[in-house]
Scaffold this motif. Structure first.
Motif, mmCIF file in Angstrom:
data_model
loop_
_atom_site.group_PDB
_atom_site.id
_atom_site.type_symbol
_atom_site.label_atom_id
_atom_site.label_comp_id
_atom_site.label_asym_id
_atom_site.label_seq_id
_atom_site.Cartn_x
_atom_site.Cartn_y
_atom_site.Cartn_z
ATOM 1 N N LEU A 166 11.499 3.626 0.583
ATOM 2 C CA LEU A 166 10.963 2.907 1.743
ATOM 3 C C LEU A 166 12.061 2.169 2.518
ATOM 4 O O LEU A 166 12.027 2.103 3.748
ATOM 5 C CB LEU A 166 9.863 1.926 1.318
ATOM 6 C CG LEU A 166 8.566 2.571 0.803
ATOM 7 C CD1 LEU A 166 7.553 1.504 0.408
ATOM 8 C CD2 LEU A 166 7.962 3.502 1.842
ATOM 9 N N GLN A 203 8.740 2.438 -9.444
ATOM 10 C CA GLN A 203 8.858 1.290 -8.535
ATOM 11 C C GLN A 203 10.193 1.233 -7.789
ATOM 12 O O GLN A 203 10.235 1.181 -6.573
ATOM 13 C CB GLN A 203 8.650 -0.006 -9.332
ATOM 14 C CG GLN A 203 8.865 -1.307 -8.553
ATOM 15 C CD GLN A 203 7.657 -1.710 -7.725
ATOM 16 O OE1 GLN A 203 6.529 -1.270 -7.979
ATOM 17 N NE2 GLN A 203 7.879 -2.528 -6.710
ATOM 18 N N PHE A 243 2.272 1.713 -3.415
ATOM 19 C CA PHE A 243 1.266 2.259 -4.329
ATOM 20 C C PHE A 243 1.085 3.761 -4.113
ATOM 21 O O PHE A 243 0.984 4.530 -5.067
ATOM 22 C CB PHE A 243 -0.085 1.539 -4.152
ATOM 23 C CG PHE A 243 -1.210 2.199 -4.897
ATOM 24 C CD1 PHE A 243 -1.156 2.322 -6.284
ATOM 25 C CD2 PHE A 243 -2.302 2.727 -4.218
ATOM 26 C CE1 PHE A 243 -2.183 2.960 -6.980
ATOM 27 C CE2 PHE A 243 -3.328 3.359 -4.913
ATOM 28 C CZ PHE A 243 -3.266 3.483 -6.295
ATOM 29 N N TYR A 244 1.082 4.169 -2.857
ATOM 30 C CA TYR A 244 0.929 5.599 -2.555
ATOM 31 C C TYR A 244 2.048 6.408 -3.228
ATOM 32 O O TYR A 244 1.806 7.441 -3.851
ATOM 33 C CB TYR A 244 0.950 5.800 -1.037
ATOM 34 C CG TYR A 244 0.566 7.194 -0.578
ATOM 35 C CD1 TYR A 244 -0.588 7.817 -1.035
ATOM 36 C CD2 TYR A 244 1.360 7.884 0.336
ATOM 37 C CE1 TYR A 244 -0.942 9.088 -0.588
ATOM 38 C CE2 TYR A 244 1.002 9.153 0.786
ATOM 39 C CZ TYR A 244 -0.145 9.748 0.320
ATOM 40 O OH TYR A 244 -0.497 11.002 0.759
ATOM 41 N N LEU A 245 3.275 5.894 -3.130
ATOM 42 C CA LEU A 245 4.414 6.592 -3.739
ATOM 43 C C LEU A 245 4.309 6.582 -5.264
ATOM 44 O O LEU A 245 4.565 7.587 -5.929
ATOM 45 C CB LEU A 245 5.730 5.946 -3.290
ATOM 46 C CG LEU A 245 6.047 6.074 -1.795
ATOM 47 C CD1 LEU A 245 7.243 5.216 -1.422
ATOM 48 C CD2 LEU A 245 6.331 7.530 -1.431
ATOM 49 N N LYS A 246 3.914 5.442 -5.813
ATOM 50 C CA LYS A 246 3.800 5.335 -7.275
ATOM 51 C C LYS A 246 2.667 6.211 -7.810
ATOM 52 O O LYS A 246 2.778 6.795 -8.881
ATOM 53 C CB LYS A 246 3.618 3.874 -7.694
ATOM 54 C CG LYS A 246 4.946 3.142 -7.596
ATOM 55 C CD LYS A 246 5.008 1.698 -8.008
ATOM 56 C CE LYS A 246 3.816 0.869 -8.076
ATOM 57 N NZ LYS A 246 4.081 -0.563 -8.093
ATOM 58 N N ALA A 247 1.604 6.323 -7.020
ATOM 59 C CA ALA A 247 0.478 7.169 -7.431
ATOM 60 C C ALA A 247 0.890 8.648 -7.473
ATOM 61 O O ALA A 247 0.169 9.468 -8.022
ATOM 62 C CB ALA A 247 -0.700 6.980 -6.480
ATOM 63 N N ASP A 274 0.828 -1.206 0.000
ATOM 64 C CA ASP A 274 0.000 0.000 0.000
ATOM 65 C C ASP A 274 0.867 1.262 0.000
ATOM 66 O O ASP A 274 0.538 2.244 -0.674
ATOM 67 C CB ASP A 274 -0.933 0.011 1.219
ATOM 68 C CG ASP A 274 -2.060 -1.011 1.071
ATOM 69 O OD1 ASP A 274 -2.345 -1.402 -0.084
ATOM 70 O OD2 ASP A 274 -2.631 -1.416 2.090
ATOM 71 N N LEU A 275 1.967 1.198 0.754
ATOM 72 C CA LEU A 275 2.872 2.350 0.767
ATOM 73 C C LEU A 275 3.526 2.532 -0.603
ATOM 74 O O LEU A 275 3.668 3.650 -1.101
ATOM 75 C CB LEU A 275 3.953 2.191 1.836
ATOM 76 C CG LEU A 275 3.489 2.222 3.295
ATOM 77 C CD1 LEU A 275 4.676 2.154 4.235
ATOM 78 C CD2 LEU A 275 2.676 3.476 3.588
#
Lengths: 252, 441
Positions: free
Chosen positions: B408, B401, B392-396, B389-390
């Motif tokens: 992280l 990746q 994804f938050y960064l990628k969003a 989830d973290l």
């Protein structure tokens, strides 16, 4: 003219359960669309599918962002192409300072678009200006992203990110949840400042209240994974009076 | 009835026993330290290298790992010294003492003779001159047999003795840099003895670096006494070459009203083991022992900690973070012992591992041995993967990746590094971790 966002007959599943059942929607530049609907209608699923969250399977339809196939892009590419999802529950990332995160995000997008990275002093200046507008304490920028932030601070932080990244399409997922009326006004004000002729927005909400402050051009009702009704801003007021019961019957 | 299993020495053990005999004859040391050395040689001849049936070495079978016993590195040459001077870690504002292939590089070192309250002397000359400081060698050694430490003691010769005079506040960190430059495998032994006297304050840094692709061995031991009211920060950076074996022993004694903070950053060596023996000997002291280990490929790294709350009213905090990529193997063993009289002890130990590789492995073994009844102690251990989830938050937000992963991982180790109070050192450690991540990407 190419639509900013075109969703055609979108179907999507989560863990084998169909959530979106042929959803179609067109957002043009400069427009604000509200999507309202009961719990479980697929509102958050729509926002996650657009942003590219893993675990959602597209089983039908297509989505075009500025005429380009959205599903051919990874989540970070979608962001670089101008898609921004303001999370309903922004995540906490211990150990990553807010400013570090903002720098990484902005410069990654600029690199991908072939633009020059913003220098640290320029970034600082820009972030400070925006923070001031949103009533964000500059100390917060040094703190780990969202860690220990109140609900209101988290949403302000989302709005700050949106203002800094200057997306073409903003998807606001239940931005009003967890906000008191003062925080709601600040966030809505921040969002309204981003209204622009080249920018479109999708405001997802359960309650009409948010739409008093972010006034939409079009209101859609989402039920059981489809748009079941579309109207003007008056539709939101009507829904406030009647509730969603009529649509839930229809969807079933 | 105890049956003593007759032990057949491995070829490496036999080679080590022979090398010890030669060393004892070649480098004579008189007096108590000489006897200590002979006793260590005899203990090694009896017990040899620790293996997996020895509890403390269960996950690091040194007898299986140490198959070759390369010779001592021999005298230092100018070219190696020049190379090491260039390659050694540079700590901003620090006084640096350089050991090249195990030998003290005198011209390249800032040796201090009680200048502004700190003295650093070569161990051999301190022993020859009968310096009282040199007589502290072995004073903090654990009761139980420790194989690498026995070898380190048997090969005593090279090293350093450091004294920080009472109430001296030493602003410049003292950095003891070890660099291995040779093309052929060799073994280095170094002993550092540090006494920080009453009320004194100092930052000590040890670094270990060396040539990739050479199966050299480093055996290092540190004895650090923190006297009453003293304040000591200790940073250990292990970035040995990728084929090296690194064995470290850190022995600590912490007096009354003292503050001790250590940080160990490990990313080097094919295999490494650091054993920490800490002991509170005075009340109302605080110790924070923390570290970050970054492993990839087939690296193996073992941090084993024994902290003895021998007296009461002391506080200890341990936080160790391990990042494991590829097929690497990490080990954390930590034991807090609280003696019967050590009431009001407050000890917390945590080990967290982040598994990036599907076949990476972490062995976590935190233990408490509590004999007092009025104490607060806790320990925990976790091992997990990066939070999807973290990511994804960064990628969003447009972060790709690999970069999101790196951010992280950096945050994960950063939570431990941020305890390092010295600004320049903290930044240096963060930069080394970032460099590790960049090399991986």
């Amino acid at each position: 003219m190419t639509a900013l966002l075109e969703i055609r007959d979108l179907k999507a599943e989560v863990a084998g359960r169909q959530i979106l059942n042929g959803l179609s929607l067109t957002v043009n530049k400069g427009e604000i669309h509200a999507i309202m609907g009961p719990n479980g209608a697929g509102k958050s699923t729509l926002s996650y599918v657009l942003a590219g969250k893993p675990g959602y399977e597209i089983t039908g339809g297509e989505v075009l962002l500025n005429g380009e196939d959205l599903f051919a892009m990874a989540a970070d590419e979608r962001a670089a192409k101008g898609l921004f999802l303001a999370f309903q529950y922004p995540l906490e990332i211990p150990g990553v300072a807010t400013l570090t995160f903002l720098r990484a995000a902005l410069n990654a997008q600029r690199r991908k678009r072939g633009e020059e990275e913003l220098s640290s002093p320029d970034l600082m200046k820009r972030v400070r200006e925006l923070s001031k507008k949103l009533g964000i304490d500059p100390d917060m920028l040094r703190r780990p992203l969202n860690v220990g932030f109140s609900g209101g601070e988290k949403k302000r932080n989302e709005t700050l990110q949106m203002a800094l990244l200057e997306p073409l399409l903003c998807v606001l997922d239940e931005t009003d949840s967890g906000l008191d009326i003062d925080a709601l006004k600040v966030v809505a004000n921040g969002v309204n400042q981003l209204r622009a002729p080249e920018r479109g927005m999708i405001v997802i909400t359960h309650y009409q209240r948010l739409l008093d402050y972010i006034v939409p051009d079009v209101v859609h009702v989402l039920a059981a994974g489809r748009i079941v009704e579309t109207g003007g801003k008056d539709l939101a007021l009507q829904l406030e009076a009647t509730g969603y019961a009529q649509y839930q019957g229809e969807a079933a | 009835m105890n049956v003593v299993t007759p032990q057949i020495r491995t070829a490496a053990e036999q080679a080590l026993v022979d090398a010890v005999d030669q060393h004892l004859a070649a480098v004579p040391i008189a007096g108590r330290v000489g006897e200590l050395r002979r006793a260590a040689a005899a203990a090694f001849a009896t017990h040899g290298l620790p293996h997996r049936r020895v509890e403390e070495w269960k996950y690091t079978d040194l007898r299986a790992i140490l198959r070759e016993a390369p010779p001592l590195a021999g005298p230092l040459d100018a070219a190696s010294e020049a190379e090491a001077t260039f390659k050694a870690l540079s700590v901003p504002g620090a006084k640096r003492i350089l050991f090249v292939n195990g030998a003290l590089a005198r011209p390249a070192s800032d040796l201090l003779a009680l200048e502004g309250g700190i003295a650093a002397l070569p161990l051999d000359s301190a022993l020859a001159a009968g310096e009282p400081m040199a007589d502290r060698v072995g004073a903090l050694a654990p009761q139980r047999y420790d194989g690498p430490l026995a070898l380190n003691t048997a090969f005593l010769g090279e090293g350093l003795v450091v004294r920080v005079a009472a109430h001296a506040k030493i602003a410049a960190p003292l950095h003891i840099a070890n660099v291995f430059t040779k093309d052929d495998p060799a073994t280095t032994y170094g002993r550092v003895v540090v006494l920080v006297e009453e009320g004194a304050q100092v930052t000590l840094v040890e670094s270990f670096q060396g040539r990739d692709g050479v199966a050299y061995q480093t055996n290092s031991a540190l004895e650090l006494s923190v006297a009453d009211g003293a304040h000591v920060d200790y940073v250990r950076v292990q970035e040995e070459g990728d084929a090296a074996l690194h064995l470290g022993t850190v022995m600590l004694e912490i007096g009354r009203n003292a503050q001790f903070h250590s940080f160990t950053q490990t990313s080097g060596a094919r295999a490494s083991r650091v054993s920490v023996y800490g002991r509170f000997s005075g009340t109302h002291s605080h110790a924070g022992l923390r570290g970050a280990t970054l492993l990839k490929g087939r690296q193996h790294a073992d941090t084993t900690l024994l902290l003895d709350h021998a007296v009461g009213h002391c506080e200890s905090r341990e936080l160790f973070k391990t990042v494991l990529a590829d097929e690497s193997h990490g080990v954390f063993q930590g034991k807090i012992v609280v003696r019967p009289d050590a009431q009001k002890t407050d000890g917390r130990m945590m080990s967290r591992a982040l598994l990036l590789g599907e076949t990476a492995e972490m062995d976590n073994k935190p233990e408490l041995e509590i004999f007092a009844d009025d104490v607060q102690c806790g320990h925990g251990a976790t091992a997990g993967e990066l939070d999807e989830d973290l990511l994804f938050y960064l990628k969003a937000r447009g972060i790709p990746q690999k970069e999101a992963e790196a951010l992280l991982v950096q945050a994960f180790v950063g939570e431990a590094i941020e305890f390092v109070e010295h600004d320049a050192l903290r930044e240096l450690l963060i930069a080394r971790a970032e460099a590790w991540l960049a090399r991986r990407a």
